[in-house]
Design an enzyme around this catalytic site. Structure first.
Site: not given
Ligand code: DGL
Length: 274
Positions: A14-15, A47, A77-79, A188-190
């Site tokens: 993940d990021s 993101g 990470c979704n992005t 998004c992961t958050h």
């Molecule tokens: N992990 C990112 C996502 O799921 C969110 C945090 C980021 O912008 O890196 O898109």
């Protein structure tokens, strides 16, 4: 398939810390699996970055995890999932699972109105990855997308409830609520950390889809097809690599994973776009 492959770890990147919400679901679903997590904390956030940069970072992250002998790669990470899945799948000879497809499949399967909302970072929404996946899975489906970038900071800060978070949620989500959607994908992961406020804002008539849970199911199904599920009777090992370790990381990370994190090591990852 050899025992060695069954015992090889699942690699997750993940990021930053957000992907720990995905790791948490994997651990819940597949507790016997060994897990190696890489959080690119030095280069977070993804993101707000261009696809070119996110793809380059993702390739660097993936080759680091592959060098650890993983049997399956999860792009938590979704992005990163929204732009780097095809290049990673082409380059690697292990299964690569992202969070977009499982979340989209679930949403398409449960909508009754045929109208689905998707929220995520700017890059995820701009990529149209969820929209494309939903339209492919269910032609004719209507998709309403909205970037909600401030949700990331709120979750990092631990402001998962309260007046400010409710106000921001209302600002982001009131238009979406009026579109007739009956399903909202937390892209998004958050965002799973803000589930309570998001659900209260959109109302009980809209079902939230947590991509993390769906991804854990997908991992189980792929490992089972490949006969690579770890049959060990003891809990798997967990190892966390980070590209930057800050003072606050351990407490933030504990909140995302739902348990205390140890076994952290710092690493340098290549992958700057040329
Ligand atoms: N992990 C990112 C996502 O799921 C969110 C945090 C980021 O912008 O890196 O898109």
């Amino acid at each position: 398939m050899s025992t060695k492959n069954k015992e090889a770890a699942i690699g997750v990147f993940d990021s930053g810390v957000g992907g720990l919400t995905v790791a948490k679901e994997i651990i819940k679903r597949l507790p016997h699996e060994n897990l190696i997590y890489l959080g690119d904390t030095a280069r977070v956030p993804y993101g707000t970055k261009s696809s070119r940069t996110v793809i380059a970072y993702s390739k660097g992250n993936a080759s680091f995890l592959v060098s650890k002998g993983i049997k399956l790669l999860v792009v938590a990470c979704n992005t990163a999932s929204s732009v780097s899945l095809p290049p990673l799948s082409d380059e690697l000879n292990i299964p690569v699972i992202g969070v977009i497809e499982p979340g989209a499949r679930k949403a398409a399967g449960i909508t009754k109105t045929g109208k689905v909302g998707v929220i995520g970072t700017y890059s995820t929404i701009r990529s149209n990855a969820y929209k494309n996946a939903l339209e492919r899975i269910s032609p004719g489906i209507e998709v309403f997308s909205k970037p909600c970038p401030l949700f990331v900071g709120l979750a990092d800060e631990g402001w998962t409830e309260g007046a400010i978070t409710e106000l921001i949620a209302r600002q982001y989500l009131s238009d979406l609520k009026e579109t007739g959607i009956d399903v909202l994908v937390l892209g998004c992961t958050h965002y799973p950390l803000l589930k309570y406020v998001i659900q209260n804002t959109v109302g009980e008539g809209i079902t939230l889809v947590d991509s993390a849970q769906e991804t854990a199911l997908e991992i189980e199904s792929v490992l089972s097809q490949h006969k690579e599920l770890n049959k060990s009777i003891t809990n798997g090992t967990r190892k966390f690599y980070l590209t930057d370790v800050s003072d606050t990381f351990v407490s933030i990370a504990g909140r995302f994973l739902g348990e205390k994190i140890d076994n952290i090591e710092m690493v340098d990852i290549a992958g700057t776009p040329k």
